[in-house]
Design a protein around this motif. Sequence first.
Motif, short mmCIF file in Angstrom:
data_model
loop_
_atom_site.label_atom_id
_atom_site.label_comp_id
_atom_site.label_asym_id
_atom_site.label_seq_id
_atom_site.Cartn_x
_atom_site.Cartn_y
_atom_site.Cartn_z
N ILE A 1 0.83 -1.20 0.00
CA ILE A 1 0.00 0.00 0.00
C ILE A 1 0.87 1.25 0.00
O ILE A 1 0.56 2.25 -0.67
CB ILE A 1 -0.95 -0.02 1.21
N SER A 2 2.00 1.19 0.71
CA SER A 2 2.89 2.36 0.73
C SER A 2 3.47 2.61 -0.65
O SER A 2 3.68 3.76 -1.06
CB SER A 2 4.01 2.13 1.74
N ALA A 3 3.77 1.50 -1.40
CA ALA A 3 4.32 1.67 -2.73
C ALA A 3 3.29 2.25 -3.69
O ALA A 3 3.57 3.15 -4.49
CB ALA A 3 4.84 0.32 -3.26
N VAL A 4 2.03 1.72 -3.56
CA VAL A 4 0.98 2.23 -4.44
C VAL A 4 0.53 3.61 -4.01
O VAL A 4 0.13 4.45 -4.81
CB VAL A 4 -0.20 1.24 -4.46
N ASN A 5 0.58 3.81 -2.69
CA ASN A 5 0.27 5.10 -2.07
C ASN A 5 -1.14 5.59 -2.39
O ASN A 5 -1.34 6.71 -2.85
CB ASN A 5 1.29 6.16 -2.50
N PRO A 6 -2.16 4.76 -2.12
CA PRO A 6 -3.52 5.28 -2.24
C PRO A 6 -3.87 6.08 -1.00
O PRO A 6 -3.53 5.70 0.12
CB PRO A 6 -4.36 4.01 -2.37
N LYS A 7 -4.54 7.18 -1.14
CA LYS A 7 -4.93 7.99 0.01
C LYS A 7 -6.25 7.55 0.61
O LYS A 7 -6.61 7.99 1.69
CB LYS A 7 -5.04 9.46 -0.42
N GLN A 8 -6.96 6.67 -0.06
CA GLN A 8 -8.30 6.31 0.38
C GLN A 8 -8.29 5.25 1.47
O GLN A 8 -9.26 5.14 2.23
CB GLN A 8 -9.12 5.81 -0.81
N ASP B 1 -9.72 5.85 4.87
CA ASP B 1 -9.47 7.27 5.13
C ASP B 1 -10.77 7.96 5.51
O ASP B 1 -11.84 7.69 4.94
CB ASP B 1 -8.87 7.90 3.87
N LYS B 2 -10.69 8.85 6.54
CA LYS B 2 -11.87 9.53 7.05
C LYS B 2 -12.58 10.32 5.97
O LYS B 2 -13.80 10.27 5.83
CB LYS B 2 -11.47 10.47 8.19
N ASP B 3 -11.82 11.04 5.13
CA ASP B 3 -12.44 11.83 4.07
C ASP B 3 -13.16 10.95 3.07
O ASP B 3 -14.24 11.29 2.57
CB ASP B 3 -11.38 12.68 3.36
N THR B 4 -12.53 9.78 2.77
CA THR B 4 -13.18 8.86 1.81
C THR B 4 -14.48 8.33 2.39
O THR B 4 -15.51 8.27 1.72
CB THR B 4 -12.22 7.70 1.50
N ALA B 5 -14.44 7.91 3.68
CA ALA B 5 -15.65 7.39 4.30
C ALA B 5 -16.74 8.45 4.39
O ALA B 5 -17.92 8.19 4.12
CB ALA B 5 -15.33 6.85 5.69
N ASP B 6 -16.36 9.68 4.79
CA ASP B 6 -17.35 10.76 4.88
C ASP B 6 -17.96 11.04 3.51
O ASP B 6 -19.16 11.32 3.39
CB ASP B 6 -16.70 12.03 5.43
N ALA B 7 -17.12 10.97 2.44
CA ALA B 7 -17.64 11.23 1.10
C ALA B 7 -18.64 10.17 0.70
O ALA B 7 -19.66 10.46 0.06
CB ALA B 7 -16.49 11.29 0.11
#
Length: 879
Positions: free
Chosen positions: A726-733, A771-777
Motif C-alpha cells: 500500500i505504501s508503494a501504491v500510495n492510495p490515500k483512500q 481514510d476519514k475523508d473517503t468514508a465521509d464522502a
Amino acid sequence: MKGKYKAAIALVLLFVLLPLTLLMTLAQWVPTLAGIWLPAGTRIALEERPRFTRHSLNIPDLRYWVDDCQLAWLQNAELTRPSRWQLHAGALTINSACLNKLPANNTPSTAPRTLSEWQAMLPYTWLTVDRLTVSPWQSWSGKLSLALTPDIQQLSYNGERVQLEARLHGQALNVNRLALHLFDNQPPFTLGGEFTLPAVPDGWPVNGHMQSTLTLPQQPGLVDVDMEWRENEGQTIVMSRDSSDPLLDLPWQVTGEQLAISDGRWNWPYAGFPLSGRVGLKIDNWQQGLDKAQISGRLNVLTQGEAGKGNAVLTIGPGRLSMTDSAMPLQLTGEAKQGDLVFYAVLPAQLSGSFDDPQLAFTPGALLRSRGRVIDSLNIDEVRWPLAGVKLTRQGIDGRLQAILRAHENVMGDFRLHLDGQAQDFLPDNGEWRWRYWGDGHFTPMNARWDVAGRGEWQDNTITLTDLSTGFDQLQYGTMQISAPRLVLDAPVKWVRDEEKPQFSGALTLDAGQTTFSGGSHLPASQLKFSVDGTNPTDFQFKGALSADAIGPVQVNGRWDGERLRGQAWWPRQSLSVFQPLIPPDWKMKLLNGSLYAQVAFSAAAGQGFEAGGHGVLKSGSVWTPDNEISGVDFVLPFRYRNAAWQLGTRRPVSLRIGEIVNQVTAKNITADLQGAWPWSEENPLILSDVSVDVLGGKVTMQQLRMPQHDPALVRINHISSSELISAVNPKQFALSGPFDGALPLWLDNPQWIIKDGWLHNPGPMTLRIDKDTADAVVKDNMAAGAAINWLRYMEISRSWTKIDLDNLGVLKMQAAIRGTSYVEGKSSTVNLNYTHEENVFTLWRSLRFGDNLQSWLEQHAALPQVRCAKGEKCEEKQ
C-alpha cells in the motif's frame, strides 16, 4: 732375277699401300669426287675421317652445304651388309630453309618418272635414323625406319608428337596407323586406310578409303571418321557414336588447279549449347605446295537461346598458309545467342607466322559486345570488349585489354565497371598483365551509392592487387545509418601460384563513420583491420581486430578453405560504461559500473548456413535511471546458433542475478535461469526456472515455466507485506497492514487464460483502515451505505480468501471473502464481506487509480451482515 723380285715387291707394296693411303685420305678426296655429280653450288664436307672395320663403314660426321647454308647433317652413320645393305644413323638434321637456295636445273631430266620405275631401282636395304629432325618443326622429330625392296616398301616413324606405320606395294598404299598428338593432355588424333597412288607420283591418290576412330577435345565419347573418293570427287564424314547427325559432312572436288569444299555441314553439340552451320572452302594452286596455295572460304555459325536465333559468319582469306610465314585475313561478323545472353561480334584479324608459331592480330574496328540476362535478376545492359591491336600467339596475349560493363539488378541497383590494362605475352602463370579498374553504382536496399577503384598485375605465376579503395557514401537500413564505410589495402594482396610453394597474403582495413540508431543512440566511428595468410584465395587464415572508439578491440581470427569459413572472436573484459553511446538519450539511463567480456566461435558454408557458439558475461553491472537504480547485475549467456535457431544455455543455463532494483518497490536478490531452444518445440523446449525475487518484505518465486506449455507455471507469493504494498501504491483512500500469501497459475500460450484459479489469503491478522475523508464522502453521496461504511473505518481481518482469474484480454475477475471485526466508536462487530470485482488490468495499469476504484466499489456494494455492540451498550442489528 734380282730385278724381277724388286718389281714384284714394288707391285705388292703398291697394291697394299695404295688402299691404305686412300683410306687415310677419304676426308679429302671423297667430297671432291662427289662434287662431280652434285648440283652446282653444293658440296659435301666430312668433318671427321670415315673408318673401315672388318664388317662396316663408319661415317662420324657428314654435312651437305648449299653455298653457306647447311642443308643436311648426318651423324654417326654406319653402313653394313649382314644379308642386305643396312644404313644406321644416329641423327639426321635437315634445314628446310636451305631448299630455296638449291639452283634450278633446266636440263632435261633422265631420272625415272613412274612409281614402278622408282621402285625397280630400289636395292634390298634397311635404313634406320634414330633421330630425324626437320627444322623449323623440331617438335615433330622422331625415329625413322625403312625396309626397302623393289616389291614392298615399309615405313615406320615414332616420335613424341607423331607415329606412323605404312606399307606400299606397287600403287597400293596401306596406312596401318597415323597418330598425331596435336593437343597437350589430350588423346592423339589417329587414322588408317587404303589408298591407290597414281602411276606418276606427282599428285593426289586417284582412289582412297580412310577410316579412323578418334577422341576430339571437349567431346565426351569416340567419333568415327570416314573418307572416300574416286578420281576427282569425294566425301568426308565425321560421326559421333551417340548422335545420328554427323559432326562434319564435307563433299569435295579436286582438280589440277583447285581443291574445293562446297556446301559442307557441321554440328557441335558439346559446347554447353548447340552450334551448327555450313562451310565452304577453296584452295587454288594446291599442287604447287602450301606456300603458293591461295585459300579462301566461309564458315557460318548458328546458335539458338531463349533470346532467339543467332548467326555469325567467319570469312577466311583470300590468303595463304605457310609452314614459315602465313598471311591470312580473317573476319568474324554476326551475333550468337546463349540462354538470355546475346553476343555481337565484328572481329577483323590477320593470321601470320609459321605453323609452329602462328600469330593472330586483331585489326582496327575489332569489337565484341554482349547484353542480356546472366541470372534471373541480373541484367547486362551492355558489356564491351574492344580488341583492336590485341595479338594472340603461342606465347600468349599481347596488347591493350579493355572491358566496359553496365548492368542492373532488380533489387540491388545498377552499376558500371571499367577494366583497362596492358598484356605482354600473357598466358595464365606466364608473361605479364597489368590493369586498373574503376566503377560506381547504386545499392538500392540501403539507399547508398558505392564506388571502387584499384590496380593490379599478373606477373608470371604471381597475381598482385596493389591498390584497392571501395566503399559507400552511407548505409541506411530502417532507422540505422552507417556513415561512409570504406575498404582499403594496408598491404598488397599477393597470390603466388607456385605448385611447390604457393602463397596468399595481404592486409586490409574497413573504416566506417558514426553509426546512428533510432532514438538518438549511436556507435562511434569503427575500424576493422585484418590480414590474410595462406596458399590461395580458397585456403587461407585471417586475423584482425574490430574497435569503435573505446569499445573493443574485438580480436577475430579464423580460416577459409574454399567451402567453409571458420573463426573465433574474443571480446576482452572492459567497463560497461563504454557502451553509453548505444543508450538513447531519451531513456535517461546511465551505465555506471560493471564489466563485459565475450567469446564466440563461428562457422559458415553454402549448404550449412551460419553457425555460432560461445558465451558472454556481464559482471557487477549498475544502471541508473530517473525511476530506477539497478545494481549488482550478473548475467551469463552461453549459447549456440544454428539453422536460424538459438540454443540458450549449453553446458549450463543462461543465468541472471540482480542484487537490487530500487523503485517504488525495492526488489532484491533477483534470480532466474533459462535453458532451451528459441524458437522452441516439443523436442527442444525452452525452460525458465528458479525465478525468485525478495520484494515487499516477502518473496515471489516460480519453480519452472516450460514452453511450449502443457501445465501452468505456479507463481508463489510468500509473506508479502500488505502495508509495504500500500505504501508503494500510495492510495490515500485506505491503508492495509499484515502479510498475505498466494499462488497464481500462470499461462502464456493458453487460448483463454493468463491466470486461472489463482488465490490469495492472509496467514496472520491484517488491518484495514479507510481514510476519514473517503468514508465521509461515501456517507454523504450514498446515505443507504453510510451506516455500513462507518463500521469499515477500522477493521481487523482474521481470515480472507481471494480467487483471481485473468484472461488474455486483460479482464481481471476477483472474488473475495473477508471475515473480521470492526471497531467504531468503542463498538465492535463481526464483518463478513463478500467482494466481487471485474476490471481490465491493462487499463488499470495505465491509470494506477486503485484508491478511486475502491471508493467507487464501496459506494455501490458496501454492506454489513451483522453488528455486535460493545459490552453494556444497547445496539440494533443492521443489514
